[in-house]
Enzyme design. Structure first.
Site, PDB file in Angstrom:
ATOM      1  N   ASP A 132     -52.994  41.715   0.807  1.00  0.00           N
ATOM      2  CA  ASP A 132     -52.949  42.342   2.129  1.00  0.00           C
ATOM      3  C   ASP A 132     -51.966  41.618   3.051  1.00  0.00           C
ATOM      4  O   ASP A 132     -51.647  42.096   4.135  1.00  0.00           O
ATOM      5  CB  ASP A 132     -54.348  42.316   2.772  1.00  0.00           C
ATOM      6  N   GLN A 171     -61.966  44.371   2.969  1.00  0.00           N
ATOM      7  CA  GLN A 171     -61.755  45.498   3.885  1.00  0.00           C
ATOM      8  C   GLN A 171     -62.228  45.132   5.298  1.00  0.00           C
ATOM      9  O   GLN A 171     -63.358  44.689   5.488  1.00  0.00           O
ATOM     10  CB  GLN A 171     -62.516  46.734   3.356  1.00  0.00           C
ATOM     11  N   LYS A 222     -58.272  53.381  -2.464  1.00  0.00           N
ATOM     12  CA  LYS A 222     -57.543  52.284  -3.119  1.00  0.00           C
ATOM     13  C   LYS A 222     -57.965  52.187  -4.589  1.00  0.00           C
ATOM     14  O   LYS A 222     -57.126  52.028  -5.473  1.00  0.00           O
ATOM     15  CB  LYS A 222     -57.789  50.963  -2.377  1.00  0.00           C
TER      16      LYS A 222
END
Ligand code: NAD
Length: 291
Positions: free
Chosen positions: A119, A96, A52
């Site tokens: 997200d 994450q 990312k």
């Protein structure tokens, strides 16, 4: 059989975003900025986060990686999240997953400000997704929808069978595929660990999305001729012949299923890169909302 090439498509998307970012910068604007919080040392998570960060560099975004120890206290993690929520120079950030067991994942998801939740996991954004209101869509399902769109795959009126009901993939993709949108308008069956006679159901599917985490679970005899097959699974299996020490497996027995399908995603190079592309699209979207 035609490959749904997520690597190629995600590179296309990155090039499109890079052009926009160059334009923003040429006009004196600041670069969009994405941050990631990584707790602990899990190898797979580190690989995902690094890809990312690398993607951000490639397209001209600023990126920040916040690394925290595996034994961090929940309150300390929530405090780090609050800092990012309040950082005016930041357009979005992700935490994450998975997190260490002593941390309540729901508390963490709730703590991320919905306007920075690129997200798309915050309950408020999930609610907006269900109501078909503009919002950040969760990155993996969003990537799948983008792939279907860019390959002009007809989904309207098709029977889509989703395997797996996780909050990050199975559940949201079933919602997106059923929404009154294009792609979308599918008739969706959501299957999971308690589903009986899965093969009878998958044999009726025009489109199969499998997000299970069991290598090569979907075999050729479970798929009807001409089906579109989206393989979300990524499992690392130890392999001494590889430099990394492991090989990546999808949830689909690729050779068998590819023979019968009209379109299929490979692993790696299918849904994975599209997930990253979606995160970048959401970050750019957030930047535009904020400027
Ligand atoms: P998960 O691990 O949280 O859950 C798996 C789901 O599979 C559960 O809902 C369970 O009910 C269902 N299931 C288990 N056994 C089943 C069976 N026999 N038949 C039908 N359903 C069954 O799921 P997840 O987090 O969505 O992850 C699934 C896979 O996708 C993993 O391999 C993960 O690494 C991968 N993944 C990939 C990406 C990507 O970007 N490509 C993103 C997220 C997850």
């Amino acid at each position: 059989m035609k490959l749904l090439d997520g690597k190629f498509t995600s590179n296309q998307i990155k090039e499109e975003i890079a052009v926009e970012v160059a334009d923003i910068k040429a006009k004196g604007g600041r670069a969009p900025h994405l941050a990631a919080i990584l707790v602990g040392e899990d190898g797979a998570s580190l690989t995902y986060v690094n890809s990312k960060v690398k993607a951000c560099e490639k397209i001209g975004f600023d990126s920040t990686l916040v690394r925290l120890p595996a034994d961090i206290k929940e309150e300390a993690l929530l405090a780090e999240i609050e800092k990012l929520n309040n950082n005016e120079g930041l357009d979005g950030f992700i935490v994450q997953l998975p997190l260490p067991k002593h941390i309540d994942e729901n508390k963490v998801i709730d703590a991320v400000h919905p306007d920075k939740d690129v997200d798309g996991f915050h309950p408020s954004n999930v609610g907006k997704m269900v109501l078909n209101q503009p919002t950040f869509l969760p990155a993996t399902p969003m990537g799948i929808m983008e792939l279907l769109k860019r390959y002009n795959i007809e989904t309207s009126g098709k029977h889509c069978v989703v395997i797996g009901r996780s909050h990050i993939v199975g559940s949201p993709i079933s919602i997106l595929m059923a929404r009154k949108t294009n792609p979308g308008n599918a008739t969706v069956t959501l299957t999971h660990s308690r589903t009986k006679n899965l093969k009878e159901i998958t044999l009726q599917a025009d489109i199969i999305v499998i997000a299970l985490g069991i290598p090569e679970y979907l075999t050729g005899d479970m798929v009807k001729e001409g089906a579109v097959v989206i393989d979300v699974g990524i499992t690392r299996v130890a392999d001494d012949t590889k430099k990394s020490g492991f090989k990546l497996y999808g949830d689909v027995k690729f050779d068998e299923v590819a023979e019968k399908s009209s379109f299929i995603t490979p692993v790696p190079g299918g849904v994975g890169p599209m997930t990253i592309a979606s995160l970048l699209m959401n970050t750019l979207d957030s930047y535009k909302r904020r400027n």
